[in-house]
Design an enzyme around this catalytic site. Sequence first.
Site, PDB file in Angstrom:
ATOM      1  N   TRP A  89       0.421  -1.164   0.310  1.00  0.00           N
ATOM      2  CA  TRP A  89       0.079   0.452  -0.307  1.00  0.00           C
ATOM      3  C   TRP A  89       0.780   1.010  -0.042  1.00  0.00           C
ATOM      4  CZ3 TRP A  89      -0.658   4.343   3.999  1.00  0.00           C
ATOM      5  CH2 TRP A  89      -1.089   4.707   4.288  1.00  0.00           C
ATOM      6  N   GLU A 128      -3.151  -2.738  -2.132  1.00  0.00           N
ATOM      7  CA  GLU A 128      -4.694  -2.240  -1.655  1.00  0.00           C
ATOM      8  C   GLU A 128      -4.248  -0.930  -2.131  1.00  0.00           C
ATOM      9  OE1 GLU A 128      -3.689  -1.585   2.132  1.00  0.00           O
ATOM     10  OE2 GLU A 128      -5.512  -1.062   3.006  1.00  0.00           O
ATOM     11  N   LYS A 150      -6.910   2.886  -2.289  1.00  0.00           N
ATOM     12  CA  LYS A 150      -7.700   3.694  -1.683  1.00  0.00           C
ATOM     13  C   LYS A 150      -8.315   4.707  -1.934  1.00  0.00           C
ATOM     14  CE  LYS A 150      -6.378   6.004   2.776  1.00  0.00           C
ATOM     15  NZ  LYS A 150      -5.858   6.490   3.867  1.00  0.00           N
ATOM     16  N   ASP A 178      -9.650  -2.750   1.217  1.00  0.00           N
ATOM     17  CA  ASP A 178     -10.106  -2.022   2.415  1.00  0.00           C
ATOM     18  C   ASP A 178     -10.955  -1.087   2.571  1.00  0.00           C
ATOM     19  OD1 ASP A 178      -9.501  -0.201   5.059  1.00  0.00           O
ATOM     20  OD2 ASP A 178      -8.148  -0.109   4.471  1.00  0.00           O
ATOM     21  N   HIS A 237     -11.212   2.188   2.755  1.00  0.00           N
ATOM     22  CA  HIS A 237     -10.999   3.029   1.073  1.00  0.00           C
ATOM     23  C   HIS A 237     -11.781   3.018   0.542  1.00  0.00           C
ATOM     24  CE1 HIS A 237      -6.941   2.012   2.960  1.00  0.00           C
ATOM     25  NE2 HIS A 237      -6.966   2.458   3.224  1.00  0.00           N
ATOM     26  N   HIS A 296      -9.020  -5.972   4.605  1.00  0.00           N
ATOM     27  CA  HIS A 296      -8.016  -4.942   5.171  1.00  0.00           C
ATOM     28  C   HIS A 296      -9.909  -4.581   6.041  1.00  0.00           C
ATOM     29  CE1 HIS A 296      -4.318  -4.527   5.182  1.00  0.00           C
ATOM     30  NE2 HIS A 296      -3.708  -4.934   5.012  1.00  0.00           N
ATOM     31  N   ASP A 329     -11.806   7.693   6.011  1.00  0.00           N
ATOM     32  CA  ASP A 329     -10.896   6.369   6.730  1.00  0.00           C
ATOM     33  C   ASP A 329     -10.409   6.247   8.451  1.00  0.00           C
ATOM     34  OD1 ASP A 329      -9.884   4.112   6.396  1.00  0.00           O
ATOM     35  OD2 ASP A 329      -7.814   4.850   5.439  1.00  0.00           O
ATOM     36  N   ASP A 360     -10.197   4.319  10.793  1.00  0.00           N
ATOM     37  CA  ASP A 360      -9.932   3.042  11.920  1.00  0.00           C
ATOM     38  C   ASP A 360     -10.301   3.038  12.912  1.00  0.00           C
ATOM     39  OD1 ASP A 360      -8.320   1.429   9.261  1.00  0.00           O
ATOM     40  OD2 ASP A 360      -7.365   3.838   8.788  1.00  0.00           O
ATOM     41  N   ASP A 405      -7.152  -4.642  10.402  1.00  0.00           N
ATOM     42  CA  ASP A 405      -6.933  -3.165   9.608  1.00  0.00           C
ATOM     43  C   ASP A 405      -7.114  -2.520  10.416  1.00  0.00           C
ATOM     44  OD1 ASP A 405      -4.782  -1.229   9.411  1.00  0.00           O
ATOM     45  OD2 ASP A 405      -5.247  -1.311   6.857  1.00  0.00           O
TER      46      ASP A 405
HETATM   47  C1  RNT Z   1      -4.117   3.337   4.647  1.00  0.00           C
HETATM   48  C2  RNT Z   1      -4.239   1.259   4.905  1.00  0.00           C
HETATM   49  C3  RNT Z   1      -3.089   0.793   4.800  1.00  0.00           C
HETATM   50  C4  RNT Z   1      -2.121   1.028   6.795  1.00  0.00           C
HETATM   51  C5  RNT Z   1      -1.417  -0.283   6.896  1.00  0.00           C
HETATM   52  C6  RNT Z   1      -0.455   0.486   8.354  1.00  0.00           C
HETATM   53  O1  RNT Z   1      -5.308   3.540   4.157  1.00  0.00           O
HETATM   54  O2  RNT Z   1      -5.311   0.834   5.293  1.00  0.00           O
HETATM   55  O3  RNT Z   1      -3.499  -0.872   5.223  1.00  0.00           O
HETATM   56  O4  RNT Z   1      -3.309   1.127   7.212  1.00  0.00           O
HETATM   57  O5  RNT Z   1      -0.504  -0.584   5.939  1.00  0.00           O
HETATM   58 ZN    ZN Z   2      -5.644  -1.630   5.078  1.00  0.00          ZN
END
Ligand code: RNT
Ligand code: ZN
Length: 412
Positions: free
Chosen positions: A181, A222, A224, A255, A258, A282, A290, A292, A322
């Site tokens: 990523w 990955e 985004k 993810d 994203h 993820h 995003d 998290d 994640d």
């Molecule tokens: C970032 C991505 C990525 C990170 C990790 C730490 O937006 O989601 O996967 O969260 O690599």
């Molecule tokens: Zn991620």
Amino acid sequence: MSRYEEAKRIYAGFGVDAEKALAAVSAIPISVHCWQGDDVVGFDSKEALSGGIQTTGNYPGKATTPEQLMADIDKAFSMMPGAKKLNLHACYAIFEDGEFADRDKIAPKHFKKWVDFANERGLGLDFNPTLFSHPMVKDNLTLSSPDETVRTFWIEHCKRCIEISDYFACATGKPCVMNIWIPDGFKDIPADRLGPRMRFAASLDEILKTPYDKEKVFITLESKVFGIGLEAYTVGSSEFTLGYAASRGITPLMDNGHYHPTEMVSDKISSLLCYHKRIALHVTRPMRWDSDHVVLFDAETMEIAKEIVRNDAIGRVFIATDYFDASINRISAWVTGVRSVRKALLFALLQPNRKMKKLQDNAQFSELMVLSERMKTAPFGDIWNEYLAREGLSDDYFGEIAAYEKDVLFKR
Ligand code: RNT
Ligand code: ZN
């Protein structure tokens, strides 16, 4: 009759075998991210977290050494039922005796302690190159930078990471998923959108020339939609990464933080399964962006799990967590998030999936809706508690978290 026996009987009435679900749920590996333990800091630099991602909060007791992080992983893992892998980032390299290697020079030996840790516990390891929180990220760009020295540095980093992933797979005897990523993007409207993407593709092509065992190492990419301070343009967009992965035979990673807020990863899984042997996820909880947040047993997590289970894709989907919440007890965050994913998988295994598909195919949509709603209030909690009991665990785990906090975390 015990609550479990009664619940099992009710599920049998729906045509669902609870014992079968319990037998299946534990074997599904969840790759647990190490970075919840220390707010994505790692051990290789003093740089602040960058790359358009952010942890918020300053809850005391964060792990700051490999020993502390390993102790916290042990504690957290002991409270998470089912098969697990440990997902490491390159910034968690462990240097000994004052040695240091920059990201373009890291080697398997800097991860030997993690391999020992994994082998002592029978865990597989997954890996991630770390293309953020480093001075060679110039103007928010890495593999797509117009500056060749910047690109070369990060290409070398990713090549080293493939070698380390190969080492993980060989040394643990378990496959290693390596996820790429990059944060690359622009805060404001770019003048050239194609150039960075062409450079990113060329960099990836260069990275993939590194020899590795394709049966044991799975490289994922990955996408985004945007990062903080990078709102206008993201080089590794969804379309870019899907196109790249499909054309080069690597695995796409989604993810669920994203995408635009009304886009659902649960709806995207089946599309990718049409074209890819394997896909990767993820699992996170985006709150307005995003963010998290800790994964909960919420509607989208359940829907994602259903898509994996009812499409017979358990063996085709690499599931990783994640998220990073620094505002609450980090062990609690870890355990709650990973338990939520497992809970969603068990819930999915307890749905009359075949019957529901049939109702759809026969256009019996009213009955499908009624059945779906009934399944939501079926005695799932009793089956979950039975699962935990069989794993020697309880749904009431906060006392153990509080004790660890008092005895270990608050003494740091
Ligand atoms: C970032 C991505 C990525 C990170 C990790 C730490 O937006 O989601 O996967 O969260 O690599
Ligand atoms: Zn991620």
